[in-house]
Design a protein around this motif. Structure first.
Motif: not given
Length: 101
Positions: A19-26, A62-67
């Protein structure tokens, strides 16, 4: 359903992280979309929107969601669009056909 306690905990952690990763991507998508719309509309506050997009991409890396290369590519393409869109049209040069007519 997970049976062991550790499997249950892992399932909870996965759900929370997803859920955190989705929020960051959005957030990243929204920032990029706003900037692109402003470029198309010819808005004046492009610098602030690019900065907002850059910040969102940086946090995602920084969080690791994207390269980092993915974020760099997206930012590079965005800045390229901004520079292309913010140029003011100049007077069109006459071509040889127009001069002879």
């Amino acid at each position: 359903m997970p049976r062991t306690k550790s499997a249950q905990k892992a399932a909870r952690q996965t759900k929370k992280r997803t859920s955190l990763n989705i929020k960051i991507k959005e957030t990243v998508k929204k920032a990029l979309k706003e900037t692109k719309k402003a470029v198309e509309a010819g808005s004046g506050n492009l610098e602030a929107l690019v900065k907002k997009s850059q910040k969102a991409l940086g946090k995602a890396v920084k969080v690791g969601v994207l390269h980092k290369n993915t974020a760099s590519r997206k930012l590079s393409r965005l800045i390229k669009q901004v520079k292309k869109g913010s140029k003011k049209p100049t007077a069109k040069k006459e071509t040889k056909k127009e001069k002879t007519s």
